[in-house]
Design an enzyme around this catalytic site. Structure first.
Site, PDB file in Angstrom:
ATOM      1  N   ASN A   8       0.870  -1.178   0.000  1.00 39.66           N
ATOM      2  CA  ASN A   8       0.000   0.000   0.000  1.00 39.66           C
ATOM      3  C   ASN A   8       0.904   1.224   0.000  1.00 39.66           C
ATOM      4  OD1 ASN A   8      -1.764   2.071   0.590  1.00 39.66           O
ATOM      5  ND2 ASN A   8      -2.275   1.337   2.650  1.00 39.66           N
ATOM      6  N   LYS A  10       0.045   4.257  -0.233  1.00 37.18           N
ATOM      7  CA  LYS A  10      -0.586   5.431   0.387  1.00 37.18           C
ATOM      8  C   LYS A  10      -0.359   6.662  -0.515  1.00 37.18           C
ATOM      9  CE  LYS A  10      -0.081   3.125   4.763  1.00 37.18           C
ATOM     10  NZ  LYS A  10       0.078   3.189   6.217  1.00 37.18           N
ATOM     11  N   HIS A  92      -9.337   0.990   5.160  1.00 42.66           N
ATOM     12  CA  HIS A  92      -8.041   1.157   5.832  1.00 42.66           C
ATOM     13  C   HIS A  92      -8.238   2.090   7.033  1.00 42.66           C
ATOM     14  CE1 HIS A  92      -3.955   2.409   6.659  1.00 42.66           C
ATOM     15  NE2 HIS A  92      -3.570   1.322   6.031  1.00 42.66           N
ATOM     16  N   GLU A  94      -6.620   4.488   8.063  1.00 36.92           N
ATOM     17  CA  GLU A  94      -6.426   5.909   7.764  1.00 36.92           C
ATOM     18  C   GLU A  94      -7.673   6.502   7.099  1.00 36.92           C
ATOM     19  OE1 GLU A  94      -2.686   5.409   5.729  1.00 36.92           O
ATOM     20  OE2 GLU A  94      -1.789   4.808   7.638  1.00 36.92           O
ATOM     21  N   GLU A 162      -5.035  -5.309  10.608  1.00 37.41           N
ATOM     22  CA  GLU A 162      -4.010  -4.284  10.819  1.00 37.41           C
ATOM     23  C   GLU A 162      -4.275  -3.537  12.116  1.00 37.41           C
ATOM     24  OE1 GLU A 162      -2.112  -3.001   6.842  1.00 37.41           O
ATOM     25  OE2 GLU A 162      -3.891  -1.786   7.158  1.00 37.41           O
ATOM     26  N   GLY A 168       2.779   1.919  10.753  1.00 37.77           N
ATOM     27  CA  GLY A 168       3.749   3.003  10.624  1.00 37.77           C
ATOM     28  C   GLY A 168       4.498   3.331  11.898  1.00 37.77           C
ATOM     29  N   SER A 207       3.596  -2.489  10.191  1.00 37.42           N
ATOM     30  CA  SER A 207       5.050  -2.558  10.428  1.00 37.42           C
ATOM     31  C   SER A 207       5.673  -3.887  10.025  1.00 37.42           C
ATOM     32  CB  SER A 207       5.392  -2.213  11.892  1.00 37.42           C
ATOM     33  OG  SER A 207       5.040  -0.868  12.167  1.00 37.42           O
TER      34      SER A 207
HETATM   35  P1  PGA Z   1       3.087   0.048   7.552  1.00 41.24           P
HETATM   36  O1  PGA Z   1       1.591   0.286   6.998  1.00 41.24           O
HETATM   37  O2  PGA Z   1       3.581  -1.246   6.921  1.00 41.24           O
HETATM   38  O3  PGA Z   1       3.852   1.257   7.100  1.00 41.24           O
HETATM   39  O4  PGA Z   1       2.981  -0.075   9.030  1.00 41.24           O
HETATM   40  C1  PGA Z   1       0.719  -0.800   6.838  1.00 41.24           C
HETATM   41  C2  PGA Z   1      -0.584  -0.331   6.261  1.00 41.24           C
HETATM   42  O5  PGA Z   1      -1.051   0.763   6.622  1.00 41.24           O
HETATM   43  O6  PGA Z   1      -1.191  -1.029   5.444  1.00 41.24           O
END
Ligand code: PGA
Length: 247
Positions: A8, A10, A92, A94, A162, A168, A207
């Site tokens: 992803n 983003k 997601h 976010e 997740e 992140g 992560s």
């Molecule tokens: P990350 O993000 O691997 O940077 O923690 C995962 C995600 O949001 O899908």
């Protein structure tokens, strides 16, 4: 079941970032392991051209729940499909946090994706406060019930677990914690969808790095990963894909 390493991107990436995809394709071609990159919408079409005929597929990061209309700035599932996407990330954390997306809206988007012939990669995850309060499985159960529409199968749905606090942050749950939630999701899907649930792939996300991917892929009911930051570099994502291929 074909394992899935999904990236992803983003809100990251411009045309020059496609060099990372060229490098990734030079590294990996295991047909038993599907690679999926979900770039910003501006890169979908050129990425789809690069991915044609390879083990890489491309996906969107969100779609609108309606097929068309007066929704300035939004993108429909059919538009993603037309640009070369085979799937779309939905719900997601976010999007849930930044855009107030509810389980009900995510389910509507999943139906729109299915209607357009896209696989919905539906994201679930508890916040740190919810985990600390011992509510993780309640939260995941409610998100699963509300965000995944009826008729889900391996052909139209992927579930990504997740934990919000792991995205992140460089923090990951213990392998036992991942196992507990994936086992719970697997049992919940079986109870609701019966035999169709068996082919629904369950990804862990939050992560995932080259350094921890191999051990995460050993956890039961983990069929792949949804990777954010570490999907931006071919060398990092390639190492994660190699770990999945070897799992
Ligand atoms: P990350 O993000 O691997 O940077 O923690 C995962 C995600 O949001 O899908």
């Amino acid at each position: 079941m074909r394992r899935l390493a999904a990236g992803n991107w983003k809100m990251n990436g411009v045309s020059a970032s496609l060099d990372e995809i060229r490098a990734l394709l030079a590294l990996h071609s295991d047909p038993a392991c599907e690679m999926l990159i979900c770039p910003p919408a501006t890169l979908l079409a050129p990425l789809a051209v690069l991915a044609a005929g390879t083990a890489l597929s491309v996906g969107g990061q969100d779609c609108h729940q309606n097929a068309s209309g007066a929704h300035t700035g939004d993108i429909s599932a059919a538009m993603l499909k037309d640009a070369g996407a085979g799937s779309v990330i939905l719900g997601h954390s976010e999007r849930r946090a930044d855009h107030g997306e509810t389980d009900q809206l995510v389910a509507q988007k999943a139906l729109a994706a299915r209607e357009a012939g896209l696989v919905a990669v539906i994201c679930l995850g508890e916040t740190e406060g919810e985990r600390d309060a011992g509510r993780t499985l309640d939260v995941i159960g409610a998100q699963l019930a509300g965000s995944v529409p009826d008729g889900a199968s391996g052909a139209n749905t992927v579930i990504a677990y997740e934990p919000v606090w792991a995205i992140g942050t460089g923090r990951v749950p213990t392998l036992d914690q991942i196992a507990e939630v994936h086992d719970f999701i697997s049992r919940s899907l079986n109870a609701r969808f019966g035999t169709a649930a068996g082919a629904i792939r369950l990804l862990y996300g939050g992560s995932v790095k080259p350094s921890n991917a191999a051990e995460i892929f050993e956890v039961p009911h983990v069929h792949g990963a949804l990777v954010g930051g570490a999907s931006l570099k071919a060398s990092d994502f390639g190492t994660i894909v190699a770990a999945l291929s070897a799992a």
